[in-house]
Design an enzyme around this catalytic site. Structure first.
Site, PDB file in Angstrom:
ATOM      1  N   HIS A  78      -9.109  -1.591   1.224  1.00 26.66           N
ATOM      2  CA  HIS A  78      -8.993  -0.450   0.320  1.00 26.66           C
ATOM      3  C   HIS A  78      -9.711   0.789   0.835  1.00 26.66           C
ATOM      4  CE1 HIS A  78      -8.751  -4.037  -2.477  1.00 26.66           C
ATOM      5  NE2 HIS A  78      -7.587  -3.455  -2.636  1.00 26.66           N
ATOM      6  N   GLU A 130      -9.713   1.831  -3.918  1.00 26.32           N
ATOM      7  CA  GLU A 130      -8.897   2.696  -3.073  1.00 26.32           C
ATOM      8  C   GLU A 130      -8.977   4.148  -3.525  1.00 26.32           C
ATOM      9  OE1 GLU A 130      -4.242   3.628  -2.508  1.00 26.32           O
ATOM     10  OE2 GLU A 130      -4.749   1.511  -2.373  1.00 26.32           O
TER      11      GLU A 130
END
Length: 289
Positions: A78, A130
């Protein structure tokens, strides 16, 4: 077995997750313990547990322990924000970047928009790592938008104030959400620049899952309960009206689910290893019908 089983073609690791997993295995093989990761490598408890048994130690990147000094520390798929990366370097960690290339593309897109003078709207879940990594590498302020309602509130607050605006997406959001937000924001901007950073692999998986759900009597979706892309697959299946069950392990499957089902579909999230899909199919074959 009384029912047919059909597995979606793309039902296990996506390329980005596969890469992060392989990088981690390689580091564990080449280095003596301890080997660290900045949070879980991927959103799959089974895989994370396996890696821990092989010698991986997960740390909170916001408060890294002194033990990371001089040892490999893997940046998960991420990604990670720039400030945290610098903090880990200051602690002496030997950083190994396993960030997904599609996430890196989103990070770059946000930075380019900021550098071009665009107020940036980042579309996705504020709690997702993310989103933090993208926002934290933009090089300037961004506003996180999670829903059409958020977009409408932003538009009302910025009416007649914004000449231009840019939009960047979390790689796993739906195209429908992006389209809705674009239509809401457009009237408030003289110039709207959209960076569609939704992952193509995710889109392909969703199309295949939707097609499969429409032709079976029951769907099994395999993947982490903390995985946003897996949760989206569950939503898509249920939108067709088919009975859908989200599991992490085959042991969660109940024979009572199947009734008179003649065809059962199986799919998995981008962080679901092939082994979990195969074990799920094996369990389904044991069910009398």
């Amino acid at each position: 077995m009384g029912f047919e089983i059909e597995v979606a073609k793309n039902s296990s690791f996506c390329p980005g997750v596969e890469r992060a997993y392989r990088i981690t295995l390689d580091v564990l093989e080449k280095h003596d313990a301890p080997v660290f990761s900045a949070g879980p490598i991927i959103h799959n408890r089974g895989v994370v547990s396996e890696l821990e048994k092989r010698g991986l130690t997960i740390v909170n990147p916001d408060s890294p322990p002194e033990e990371i000094k001089g040892h490999p520390l893997i940046i998960r798929s991420h990604g990670i924000d720039l400030e945290t990366e610098r903090k880990l370097e200051e602690h002496g960690a030997l950083l190994v970047d396993a960030t997904c290339s599609t996430v890196k593309r989103a990070q770059k897109a946000a930075k380019e928009l900021v550098e071009s003078g665009y107020p940036v709207l980042l579309l996705g879940s504020a709690k997702h790592p993310e989103i933090r990594s993208i926002a934290g590498r933009a090089g300037g302020p961004v506003t996180i938008i999670e829903s059409p309602e958020d977009a409408m509130r932003w538009r009302e607050a910025h009416a007649d104030k914004t000449a231009k605006v840019g939009i960047v997406c979390q790689t796993t959001i739906s195209s429908e959400l992006l389209d809705k937000v674009k239509s809401i924001i457009a009237p408030a901007a003289k110039e709207l620049r959209v960076k569609n950073t939704i992952c193509e692999s995710v889109l392909v998986r969703r199309r295949e899952t939707l097609e499969l759900a429409k032709k079976v009597d029951l769907m099994i979706v395999v993947g982490g309960k903390n995985s946003s892309n897996t949760a989206r697959l569950v939503e898509l299946c249920r939108s067709t009206g088919v009975d859908t069950y989200h599991i992490e392990e085959p042991s969660e499957i109940s024979e009572s689910w199947f009734g008179s089902a003649k065809r059962v579909g199986v799919t998995g999230g981008a962080s679901t290893p092939k082994s979990q899909i195969l074990k799920t199919v094996d369990r389904l074959r044991e069910i009398p019908n």
